[in-house]
Design an enzyme around this catalytic site. Structure first.
Site, short mmCIF file in Angstrom:
data_model
loop_
_atom_site.label_atom_id
_atom_site.label_comp_id
_atom_site.label_asym_id
_atom_site.label_seq_id
_atom_site.Cartn_x
_atom_site.Cartn_y
_atom_site.Cartn_z
N GLN A 157 0.81 -1.22 0.00
CA GLN A 157 0.00 0.00 0.00
C GLN A 157 0.84 1.26 0.00
OE1 GLN A 157 -1.37 0.85 4.41
NE2 GLN A 157 -1.64 -1.35 3.96
N HIS A 209 0.10 5.78 0.79
CA HIS A 209 -0.83 6.81 1.24
C HIS A 209 -0.61 8.09 0.43
CE1 HIS A 209 -1.60 4.05 4.42
NE2 HIS A 209 -0.40 4.19 4.96
N GLU A 255 2.99 8.42 8.40
CA GLU A 255 2.84 7.66 9.64
C GLU A 255 4.21 7.24 10.17
OE1 GLU A 255 0.24 4.65 8.10
OE2 GLU A 255 1.87 3.24 7.74
N HIS A 280 4.78 0.37 1.04
CA HIS A 280 5.16 -0.42 2.20
C HIS A 280 4.14 -1.53 2.45
CE1 HIS A 280 2.39 2.64 3.74
NE2 HIS A 280 2.17 1.85 4.80
N ARG A 313 -4.20 0.50 -2.38
CA ARG A 313 -3.61 -0.84 -2.35
C ARG A 313 -3.25 -1.32 -3.75
NH1 ARG A 313 -8.02 -0.51 0.97
NH2 ARG A 313 -7.57 -0.66 3.21
#
Length: 400
Positions: free
Chosen positions: A93, A95, A130, A260, A279
């Site tokens: 995936q 972001h 994140e 990642h 994804r």
């Protein structure tokens, strides 16, 4: 301060025991993948009063967030704290960045797609950088290798698919070559079939068992991924990526745009308050590789490890290069009989505390609470300074 009840997420890749044990609850035989401690509207934590945290913030944003956070982020908590416990690999995936997320969220909303529509890629208008801090040994894939290193790993596998990828990276050892190789694997129009993937997996198995692999760890990862996602081209994509192992207490930052996949372990995640995930494979959930390809960075880069820095004698901070969040870890070791809040905990603004182990007393001028493993507190900006005492560890999510 308010006690928080985390919002549980029961995804198929979760552990049946890790999060129940952490929260002091009985396992029900279902996978417990994540516990969310935050105010994201899709899964807000619940105050002891029964009110969702996002609603409590909306009702009194100045008191809850403070003027500075409200000016910078509007009337919403900018971070989300999670406990994550993958027992099986997560999806491959990426972001989106803030600009792409805002544009795409607006487009999907204008098209009339409800927030819970399976056709949606974007659940909100925010980016999602994140950071993960390992609580146990934690393994992952993160970011692309250099094209030359990836070519060396592909060399000699001897399948039609790996020969084509190898040729792409040798003739164009650049980001363009890596993008072409990755696109070959995941694009809807070019992704290889299950037989081609199986041939690569078998070639990795033979090489691994023969003991002549240029990267035994990545071959082992390919075999692990194939066990859970047979025939998925994301299994082969692992050969292009950096393997990562984090020891307890080690941290890794994942910027927006970084490809990642978390593999196994238990960790804390702190992120911008978003649920936008694009994804490319390794999942039964929605895959939109072509949309993901618009956001992914293929620049070669090692995993971004974050070293903790001491703030005072009890607290270290994991600083990430973003404005949305900061995470600190406080370790108290007061002798018996000194269970009182004498240690100043650095930080201001809205804070979320989560106990990791032990028993500690945390207090402000307005009140006090006992914090133990799995228990969480929300401290509004208006509460002012925070002190703690006792013996144990807790983390604090806050805004820099």
């Amino acid at each position: 301060m308010w006690e928080l009840e985390g919002h549980l997420q029961h995804y198929a890749w979760g552990s049946e025991t890790a999060i129940p044990d952490f929260l002091g609850r009985s396992s029900d035989g279902e996978p417990w993948a994540e516990a969310w401690f935050g105010a994201h509207p899709l899964a807000p934590s619940i105050l002891a009063t029964g009110q969702p945290l996002d609603a409590a913030i909306s009702a009194d944003p100045r008191r809850m967030l403070g003027d500075g956070v409200s000016r910078a982020f509007g009337d919403r908590l900018p971070y989300l704290l999670k406990v994550i416990a993958p027992e099986r690999p997560l999806s491959l995936q990426v972001h989106p960045d803030r600009e792409h997320a805002a544009e795409s969220f607006a487009a999907e909303t204008a098209a009339g797609l409800p927030l819970d529509s399976p056709l949606r890629n974007y659940r909100d208008d925010n980016h999602k950088p994140e950071m993960l801090v390992a609580l146990t040994l934690f393994t992952a894939l993160c970011g692309f290798r250099t094209p030359r290193r990836a070519a060396a790993i592909l060399e000699g596998l001897g399948t039609d698919l790996t020969d084509r990828l190898h040729h792409l990276l040798l003739t164009s050892p650049t980001a363009h070559g890596m993008r072409a190789a990755f696109r070959t694997l995941v694009s809807a129009s070019m992704r290889p079939g299950t037989e081609a993937v199986a041939e690569v997996v078998e070639a990795c198995r033979v090489r691994y068992e023969a003991g002549n692999s240029p990267s035994p760890r990545i071959d082992h990862t390919v075999l692990l991924l194939a066990e859970h996602h047979p025939g998925d081209p994301g299994v082969v994509a692992a050969l292009l990526l950096n393997p990562v192992t984090l020891q307890p207490g080690e941290a890794m930052f994942v910027p927006a745009g970084t490809l990642h996949a978390y593999l196994q372990g238990v960790g804390l995640e702190i992120m911008a308050a978003s649920d936008n995930v694009l994804r490319a494979g390794l999942t039964p959930k929605k895959v939109d590789a072509d949309e993901m390809l618009q956001c992914v960075s293929v620049a070669a880069a090692p995993p971004l490890r974050v070293a903790p820095e001491h703030q005072n004698e009890t607290t270290v901070a994991y600083y990430a290069p973003v404005d949305d969040f900061e995470l600190s870890l406080t370790h108290l070791a007061d002798p018996p009989g000194t269970f009182r809040g004498q240690h100043l905990i650095p930080g201001t603004g809205p804070r979320t505390l989560l106990g990791l182990d032990g028993e500690m007393l945390v207090q402000t001028d307005a009140g006090r609470h006992v914090l133990t493993a799995g228990k969480s507190l929300f401290v509004p900006a208006s509460a002012g300074s925070l002190r703690a005492g006792g013996a144990g560890r807790f983390v604090q999510a806050s805004v820099p």
